[in-house]
Design an enzyme around this catalytic site. Structure first.
Site, PDB file in Angstrom:
ATOM      1  CB  ALA A  72       2.745  58.874  67.772  1.00 20.75           C
ATOM      2  N   PRO A  73       0.476  57.172  66.066  1.00 21.03           N
ATOM      3  CG  PRO A  73      -1.257  57.111  64.493  1.00 21.03           C
ATOM      4  CD  PRO A  73       0.155  56.655  64.706  1.00 21.03           C
ATOM      5  N   GLY A  74      -1.235  56.030  67.944  1.00 27.78           N
ATOM      6  CA  GLY A  74      -1.935  55.421  69.063  1.00 27.78           C
ATOM      7  C   GLY A  74      -2.745  54.181  68.766  1.00 27.78           C
ATOM      8  CG  ASP A 124       5.988  58.259  69.347  1.00 29.39           C
ATOM      9  OD1 ASP A 124       6.693  59.196  68.907  1.00 29.39           O
ATOM     10  OD2 ASP A 124       5.702  57.254  68.677  1.00 29.39           O
ATOM     11  CE  LYS A 179       7.734  47.913  61.753  1.00 26.34           C
ATOM     12  NZ  LYS A 179       6.278  47.783  61.649  1.00 26.34           N
ATOM     13  CG  ASP A 239      14.595  57.185  71.575  1.00 24.03           C
ATOM     14  OD1 ASP A 239      13.919  56.220  71.174  1.00 24.03           O
ATOM     15  OD2 ASP A 239      15.739  57.420  71.138  1.00 24.03           O
TER      16      ASP A 239
END
Length: 351
Positions: free
Chosen positions: A219-221, A238, A303, A258
């Protein structure tokens, strides 16, 4: 003067400097590295005898934090604004004749105001180089390309590279356009990853219509949208909602789950993942996908922390490769559309 010029994201000069230093040491090459935070580039000065080896082994595709790598020819300071061309001509190596000319500047707060100067100076320098027999009349991609990089109005780096060995975009930045129908800007990250981490032949062979892919944390895709534009069938994982245009798309199946716990009912061709999570946890989970044979190819983001980013990068990639077990093609890059992160491509060579 001899060595390498490497462009990078502003603020990541220490990471690129550490990467260059570590990799040069592995090659048994000593060099003097010059890096200043927020300047957008790093210099590695070394013995002229070692430059060819460094250019081959520290290819821009092999370096994580470098957008472009160039052979360093000269650094010119205190140029007179009334005649910058004569000193540049005098500083060029006697050979070769160059097949193209790029006038550049660092992608930094310091460099961006120089864009106008770069454009106008290119128009002035190009005919002079041709008259002097230093630049071909027509574009010759197979010949070395001359790079003139302005650090200020009176400070210039001269470099060169072969087109086949360099990033094909000025400043090492692909200019991608976000289409209005894209669900999010993150789509640009995956688009850039596909053209940067895979060759054109690899994209043709490994992104074929009808292949199956999983997008973890979809999400959002944005990444799902990129994959269906390649005509892949995508299972988007998601708990959050995808954009309505994707929910109704025949190539998309949305599973509320998840992304760290979901497992595919059958092996996938691709898995992609851009979840915000601790990089070590992501690396370990990605390794499971390859080790268990749940996919053959993957692209995922790590990250990075605010400190010791090169150390964390190296640790995560080593852990990923060790835990994946299978023989891998592994490439990683901090993309232009990345932020405090790197993007990793891995492919199982045993399948």
């Amino acid at each position: 003067m001899s060595g390498l010029i490497a462009y990078c994201r502003q603020g990541f000069e220490p990471e690129l400097a550490a990467e260059l230093r570590d990799r040069a040491v592995l090659l048994g090459i000593a060099g003097d590295i010059h890096a200043q935070r927020n300047h957008g580039f790093v210099l590695l000065r070394c013995d002229p005898l070692h430059v060819d080896t460094l250019l081959q082994q520290l290819h821009w595709r092999r370096l994580i934090f470098a957008r472009q790598t160039l052979r360093l020819h000269a650094e010119l300071k205190t140029l007179n604004s009334r005649d910058r061309i004569a000193p540049i001509l005098a500083a060029l190596p006697k050979t070769p004749c160059f097949g193209d000319l790029w006038i550049e500047y660092p992608d930094s707060d310091m460099g961006k105001p120089l864009a106008g100067l770069a454009r106008s100076f290119g128009n002035a320098l190009r005919p002079v180089l041709r008259s002097a027999g230093r630049l071909s009349a027509q574009l010759h991609p197979q010949w070395p390309r001359l790079h003139v990089c302005f650090l200020s109005g009176d400070h210039v780096l001269l470099g060169s590279t072969r087109s086949v060995d360099s990033a094909p975009w000025q400043l090492g930045i692909p200019r991608l356009k976000l289409l209005p129908e894209a669900p999010s800007r993150s789509a640009l990250k995956l688009e850039e990853a596909l053209i940067t981490l895979l060759t054109s032949n690899e994209r043709e062979a490994k992104l074929r219509p009808g292949m199956r892919a999983t997008d973890l944390g979809a999400a959002p895709g944005g990444w799902t949208w990129v994959l269906i534009r390649q005509h892949l069938r995508v299972t988007s994982i998601d708990n959050a909602v995808l954009r309505p245009s994707l929910l109704n798309h025949p190539l998309v199946q949305h599973v509320r789950a998840d992304g760290f716990r979901w497992t595919p009912p059958r092996p996938m061709d691709w898995m992609v993942c851009d979840m915000v999570e601790q990089p070590r946890r992501v690396a370990e989970r990605m390794a499971v996908w390859l080790r268990e044979g749940w996919c053959r190819h993957m692209i995922f983001n790590l990250k990075l922390p605010m400190k010791k980013r090169w150390d964390e990068t190296r640790l995560c990639l080593e852990r990923f490769e060790t835990q994946a077990v299978v023989p891998l093609t592994l490439r990683a890059k901090q993309l232009y559309h990345d932020r405090e992160e790197i993007t990793v491509y891995a492919s199982n060579n045993a399948r």
